[in-house]
Structures are given as C-alpha cells and as structure tokens.
Design a protein around this motif. Sequence first.
Motif, short mmCIF file in Angstrom:
data_model
loop_
_atom_site.label_atom_id
_atom_site.label_comp_id
_atom_site.label_asym_id
_atom_site.label_seq_id
_atom_site.Cartn_x
_atom_site.Cartn_y
_atom_site.Cartn_z
N GLU A 140 2.21 -45.28 -13.61
CA GLU A 140 1.47 -45.83 -12.86
C GLU A 140 1.47 -47.35 -13.08
O GLU A 140 1.43 -48.38 -12.27
CB GLU A 140 -0.01 -45.31 -13.04
N TYR A 141 1.34 -47.67 -14.41
CA TYR A 141 1.30 -49.09 -14.75
C TYR A 141 2.68 -49.73 -14.43
O TYR A 141 2.80 -50.99 -14.15
CB TYR A 141 1.44 -49.10 -16.33
N TYR A 142 3.64 -49.10 -14.69
CA TYR A 142 5.08 -49.69 -14.29
C TYR A 142 5.30 -49.87 -12.74
O TYR A 142 5.75 -50.93 -12.44
CB TYR A 142 6.19 -48.66 -14.74
N ARG A 143 4.43 -49.10 -11.99
CA ARG A 143 4.61 -49.11 -10.45
C ARG A 143 3.73 -50.45 -10.11
O ARG A 143 4.26 -51.26 -9.44
CB ARG A 143 3.69 -47.95 -9.89
N GLY A 144 2.54 -50.79 -10.87
CA GLY A 144 1.97 -52.18 -10.74
C GLY A 144 2.93 -53.27 -11.21
O GLY A 144 2.93 -54.34 -10.45
N GLU A 145 3.65 -53.10 -12.26
CA GLU A 145 4.51 -54.16 -12.70
C GLU A 145 5.62 -54.37 -11.47
O GLU A 145 5.88 -55.47 -11.39
CB GLU A 145 5.37 -54.00 -14.04
N LEU A 146 6.04 -53.18 -11.00
CA LEU A 146 7.03 -53.44 -9.98
C LEU A 146 6.53 -54.07 -8.73
O LEU A 146 7.25 -54.97 -7.97
CB LEU A 146 7.79 -51.99 -9.72
N PRO A 284 7.55 -45.89 -2.36
CA PRO A 284 9.16 -45.95 -2.79
C PRO A 284 8.92 -46.55 -4.31
O PRO A 284 9.49 -46.41 -5.20
CB PRO A 284 9.83 -46.97 -1.94
N LEU A 285 7.83 -47.49 -4.39
CA LEU A 285 7.69 -47.93 -5.71
C LEU A 285 7.42 -47.10 -6.81
O LEU A 285 7.88 -47.16 -8.03
CB LEU A 285 6.56 -49.37 -5.55
N ASP A 286 6.22 -46.15 -6.18
CA ASP A 286 5.92 -45.22 -7.27
C ASP A 286 7.07 -44.17 -7.75
O ASP A 286 7.28 -43.75 -8.70
CB ASP A 286 4.79 -44.28 -6.42
N ALA A 287 8.07 -44.00 -6.61
CA ALA A 287 9.46 -43.15 -6.93
C ALA A 287 10.12 -43.83 -7.64
O ALA A 287 10.74 -43.15 -8.71
CB ALA A 287 9.91 -42.89 -5.51
N LEU A 288 10.23 -45.09 -7.66
CA LEU A 288 11.23 -45.70 -8.61
C LEU A 288 10.65 -45.80 -9.95
O LEU A 288 11.12 -45.47 -10.96
CB LEU A 288 11.30 -47.38 -8.20
N ALA A 289 9.21 -45.88 -10.05
CA ALA A 289 8.64 -46.22 -11.47
C ALA A 289 8.65 -44.81 -12.18
O ALA A 289 8.91 -44.73 -13.19
CB ALA A 289 7.22 -46.50 -11.34
N ARG A 290 8.36 -43.75 -11.45
CA ARG A 290 8.49 -42.41 -11.72
C ARG A 290 9.84 -41.94 -12.32
O ARG A 290 9.82 -41.40 -13.38
CB ARG A 290 7.85 -41.41 -10.95
#
Lengths: 382, 270
Positions: A140-146, A284-290
């Motif tokens: 979730e954090y990484y999704r935010g960074e992306l 898609p950002l969530d998909a990439l982060a996950r």
Amino acid sequence: MNDNVNSQIGFFAQISNTITNPFVKDWKEKDGAVVGYFCPVLPEELLMAAGFFPFLMRGTGSDNTNQADEYFRSSSNCSFPRHCFNLALEGKYGFLDGVVMGTTCDTLKNVMKNWSISPIGTPFVYMVNTPHVSGEVMAEYYRGELAKFRAALEEHFKVEITDEKLGAAIKTCNETRELQRQLYALRKLENPPLSGSDIVSVMVAGTSMPKELYNAKLKQLLADIGETEIGGKKKLRLMLVGSCGDDTLFTQIVEELGAVVVADETCFGGKVIHGKVDEENKDPLDALARYQIVDNPICAKMANMRDARREAVLSAVSEYQVDGVLGQRLGCCDTWGVELYILHEQLLAAGIPSMMLEREYVPDNIGQVSTRVQAFLETMGG
Amino acid sequence: MIACGVDLGSTTGKAVIIKDGEIILGEIVMATVKPAVTAQLAVDAALKKAGLSSVKDVAYIVSTGYGRLNVALANENVSEISCHAKGNYFVDPTVRTVIDIGGQDCKAISLGPNGAPLGFEMNDRCAAGTGRFFQVMAHVLECGIEGIFSADNVSPTPTSISSQCSVFAESEVITLVNNEVPLKDIITGINRAVAGRVSSLARRAGVADKVVLSGGCYLNMGLRAALAEALGCAVNVLPMNPQFMGALGAAVFAQEKAAKAGTQDGGAGK
C-alpha cells in the motif's frame, strides 16, 4: 544452431553490448523521451504508459571509474553504479531525458545524490522510495510512492499517464515475461540450444529496446528454435545467483571452462520473469505495487524474504536440473554479502554443490575467477 | 609408466615425475614472463633428475598453477586447488585441511576422507596473506626474506599490524621502524597478521585435523607458530618438500589419466 538463429542472437547481442543502440537513436530522432531506471523494482510499465522509452541502466563498455571516483568518496560502494555513473560523466548517457533510482541499496542512493550535483545535466532526476520489507502494508505504501512518481512524471514531462495506458503497458510487459519464461524453458533441456551467455544477451536486450518490437523479435526467435536440442557431450549445469548479471563476459568465462549456465536469479534475468502483474485489478498502480512487494519480492534487499529466496533457488535447481550453484557478488555489495553466505550454507545442507565468489563489475581478475570456477567444476567431476 | 606434473606458479615453476611409482622432484626454477618457457625449464630439470633424456619418454603431462593454460607440452591442465589437494593427500592420506601460501595467492582446502576437496577458499586479488606480502615487508625491514622466516625472530611481545592491505601495511611498518620498535616484534606482528587473515580464510573452507601447510611459505617458522595459535591446532609440514605439492598432485593426475586412457610411453606433447 543454424545461421538464422545465430543471426537473431547476434541482433540481441548487439543491443546488449552497446548503450546507445539504433533504437535509442531512432527514438530520439523522433523526439521521444528516454528515461533510465536503476532497478527492476521500478515499474517500467509506468514509463511506457507515459510514452517513454525505459532503459534499465548498466555499465556496458566501461573500463574505468576515474571520473566517478571523484564523487564516490567512500570506498565501500560496489563497482556497478560507479561504472554506470562514470559512463554518464563521460557523456555516454547524454540521451537520457530522465533518470530514476530506487532506494534499493545505499550505493544507489549515493548515485542519486551524485547525479544531482554532477554536471551530467539530465533534466529529470527522481528517487522512488522502495520498501525493504514484503507485506500488505508495504504494498500500500509503495502504491503511494508510485502515485507520487506518476504525478512527478506528469508534471515534468507534461504528459498524462492514464489507467488505460498503464493497463496496456502491463499487458505488454506480462507478454514479455511469458515469452522470457518460454525462453528459459529451453534451458531445461538436456542439451540447451542456447548458451547461458546467449540468454544474457537476449534478456538484456529486452531492457533497452521498445517492448512491442522486442516481444515480436523474441517470438520469432522462439519459433525458429522450436524444439531443437543440440547434440554433444552433456555438460555440467550451473545456476548463477547474485548481483547484476547484465554482462555476458562473466558467463562466457564460466562456460569456456566447459560448463553451461542453465538458470539464474539475477536482476536482468530469472528474477524478473516470475508471474505476472494482475491485469484484472481495477487499480493498475496497486497491481504494480503488489507484483513487486507481495507477489514477487525475492530480491535480496527484502529483509523478510530469505526463506522465499532459498525456495526460489532450490526449486530452480530441481526444475533446471542444476549440478551446482555459483553465487557471485560485486565487491562491497552489502545486499548480497550476508545473503550469499547464508544461501551457501543452506545449499550445502541440501546436498547441492555451491561456490560463492566476489568479483568486480568489469572482471579484472579473470585468472582468479577461472581458477576458482575450474576447481569448482573439478569437484563436481567436470 | 612415466607421468609428469608441472606447477607454474606466479613466482616459481616446479615439476615432478612419477617413474614406475617412484617420485622424483625436480628443481625450483624462477618463473619467467612466459609460462611455456618456465614449464620447459621446470620439466627439463625434473627429466635430468629422473635420468631421462627427452620429454617424449613421458606418457602424460598435467599442468597447474597460474600459467597452466596454453602450455603446449602439457596434455591438459587441472586447477591448483585440485592438484594441491591431490598432492598433499597422496603424501599423507590423513590430511584433512591444506593451507597453501604461495607467491601471490593463498588457499585453504578441506578434504574428505577419500581426498576429494569438500570446499575451498582463496584470497581475493589483494596480496595480503601471500608470499608477496612477506617480500614487501622484507624489503622495508631490510632483513631479507630469511629474516622474516627465521625462528630466531619470533618475539613474545609482537606489535600489532592492523592494515589488511599490503601497501597500507607497508606504511604502517615504516612508522613502526621510525618509532624504533624492535625488529623481532615487528616481524612477529607481521606473521601474526598474515596468520589471522589466513586462519579466517581456512575456517570459511572448514578446518579439521590434520592441517598441513604447503607452498613456499612453509619455511616461515614464525608464521607456522602464529597459524597454529590462530587455528587452535597443530599446523604440520609434510616430509616431502611442500613447495612441490601442486606439481606432485598434477603428476598423480597425469598418472591416473594416462592409465585411464591406456596411453603408452611417448604420448606427451599430444
């Protein structure tokens, strides 16, 4: 292999042996933007969705770090980023419109600082905070960074990165992963039709040319190789684990001693072909982060994934019928320092021959490396 | 059957001939800039000692050491790791750990009960912990390599040398000399520093009794004592000249390979 396949391999080798390849030149002539990124944890899908040419950074062709050493004052940094940075100082990365680092390791963080204060002059320099722990919270954090990264790209380059474009880029890169898995499947044959260094060429080329074209070229190669197995004496089969893995020379040194490299877990190779980014995810950002943080988090920087890394190596050993594992780390690489030591013990405990060696990005100790590898092969009956 | 092993090290060349089971050590020849020339000199010396007139009398030749590649007179090459393991085990089958300190490298090999290497470690490119390191120190101290190696120069009050790099250790030693620290204390400090590095290398490879020291640095009495202390076990020297263990191992390989291939006398040189 026949001439047709050889010439296709030659095509990929030409891309992987150079920095400014014809595709980069062509892209720039058409006023396209090229953005370099320093670690595969940074999703190239985002750059593609922005309409850019993503280029995974490497130090190909560098033979010294004289200029970079002026910036890297600490002696405890590995030679990979120093060679990349030196090439940039020499002007070899002058085609970059942007460069992106991850907080993968301390040396990369230093590249970011040095790039900003250097006269290289890349217009857009950005750092994405990349987690070192796998899990839902970090995804979730990484999704935010992306999301911040996307916004920064949009603002600087005056582009719009829509979810739709991201979805299309994800599909293209998933196809690349699928084709590369088919390429790796050829390595499972008793006499693989391609050498380990050929595979490195094909894999590295995929990080420095337009993806759709790469997919088409790779599909053609796979079709032309078909199910061909080459004859000849069965060779000892090695797996390569550790830092980088973008240079064919190291693999060549190993293979000239009579072995064949049939598997790897490196940043330009086996590590980036696992699984796929979820195409069904509405975000898609969530998909990439996950994908990076939860589904495929086996990079050595991930502190809580040691067991998963061991399992990944052990399963590759059985899938690719590996006779021995060759671990290699670049001198001063902290990320791999402890990892390889632990992995070595685990492999020996599992009855798998293993050798760990330290090397430099540009191999300056070929004699030592080949003596060790030759001795390792001899202990396995090679 | 006559088999020959030739070890082309960074500093010296050595050859061993096995003639109908009898082991004949050649001479230690200084390495030239051309491994093929060094190989010829070393093999000629061994042939002479064995009373043989020509390399054509030898059934099989195995080369080893840094210059092992591209030596035309050898039938094949085997790495020095395998050869040192083979040679030491051949002389004494109870050996389980081989520590070889040569001119520019240092290696530790752990052996299984059948003599096969279980694991090995080598120093990285740097010269600390090798014969070259001692040569540099001997030059700085103006005591000759004999001074560094002498049992008379073992002191109960060694100085500490903390630099791991030969170049930095050199300036550290120069400082000690300028401070008039007794020579014996410095020499013992140097040997302890090398023993410390070598022992950690050996522990990574796995240390088990019986430990033997081979390579030219077996002559260093202070190093032997310091190494035994660092490892906490006896460090033995075999009854056959330990500088020839790599060449002996290569000769044993040559003998095995010749027997396997059914090669008759006169097969050397391909």
